[in-house]
Scaffold this motif. Structure first.
Motif: not given
Lengths: 111, 115
Positions: A31, A34, A36, A46, A49, A51, A87, A91, A93, A97-99, A101-102, B34, B36, B43-44, B46, B49, B101, B103-105
């Motif tokens: 989806r 990102f 950061y 941020f 992004t 896609y 980072l 995201h 499909y 709603s989870k994203i 992270f590395g 969210f 974290y 890293s972060l 989670l 939610t 879609n 991004p998170l802030h």
């Protein structure tokens, strides 16, 4: 299961020495990907992004690119103020709603 | 751009007490936020939610009775660390995003130290 792997874990460069950070990902339907920047003691800021494969985004000395398996963050002629942890997150499909992270790349630029 | 405000930025508390951390989206409505946790040089992770008007969804291994989340409005979520212990000392960060879609802030995080 969605996964994100960043490399290298840490990178030390001389000021002006260009390089790239890698973010490899596995996701069942992307989806969004990102990038950061995180400074010590702060929340992530941020940057970009992306896609779809082939997409590129630029901001000052940073350029992010995307393929179907990985993303690169290219840093051109970096300055000491570019020192931070970068980072990558995806995201997918399948992850609702989870994203994900590395673990990040700690970048240090020596003057 | 989107702004997320987190308060306090740091807190020191005694073992056994509870601490509340606030997360606000300042210029957009966030039905989902969210929370974290981040350990040094990692890293972060989670934790949960936060869903406006309903119960939070916790990640596996996160104790819902210890980390109470309330999302009472479209611009505010709170995380309460109950009966805090030294091992709860960490950097807690909240985030929010617009629909779709986007991004998170992120907020600027809260450094919790339990003595």
């Amino acid at each position: 299961e969605d996964q994100v792997t960043q490399s290298p874990e840490a990178l030390r460069l001389q000021e002006g020495e260009s390089s790239s950070l890698n973010c490899s990902y596995t996701v069942s339907g992307l989806r969004g990907l990102f990038w950061y920047r995180q400074d010590p003691g702060k929340g992530p800021e941020f940057l970009f992004t992306l896609y779809s494969a082939g997409e590129e985004k630029e901001k000052e000395r940073l350029k992010a690119t995307l393929t179907k398996k990985e993303s690169f963050l290219h840093i051109t002629a970096p300055k000491p103020e570019d020192s931070a942890t970068y980072l990558c997150a995806v995201h997918g499909y399948s992850s609702a709603s989870k994203i994900i992270f590395g673990s990040g790349t700690r970048l240090s630029i020596r003057p | 751009g989107a702004v997320v405000s987190q308060h306090p930025s740091w807190v020191i508390c005694k073992s056994g007490t509870s601490v509340k951390i606030e997360c606000r989206s300042l210029d957009f409505q966030a039905t989902t936020m969210f929370w974290y946790r981040q350990f040094p040089k990692q890293s972060l992770m989670l934790m949960a939610t936060s869903n406006e008007g309903s119960k939070a969804t916790y990640e596996q291994g996160v104790e819902k009775d210890k980390f109470l989340i309330n999302h009472a409005s479209l611009t505010l979520s709170t995380l309460t660390v109950t009966s805090a212990h030294p091992e709860d000392s960490s950097f807690y960060i909240c985030s929010a995003g617009r629909q779709g879609n986007s991004p998170l802030h992120f907020g600027n995080g809260t450094r919790l130290t339990v003595t």
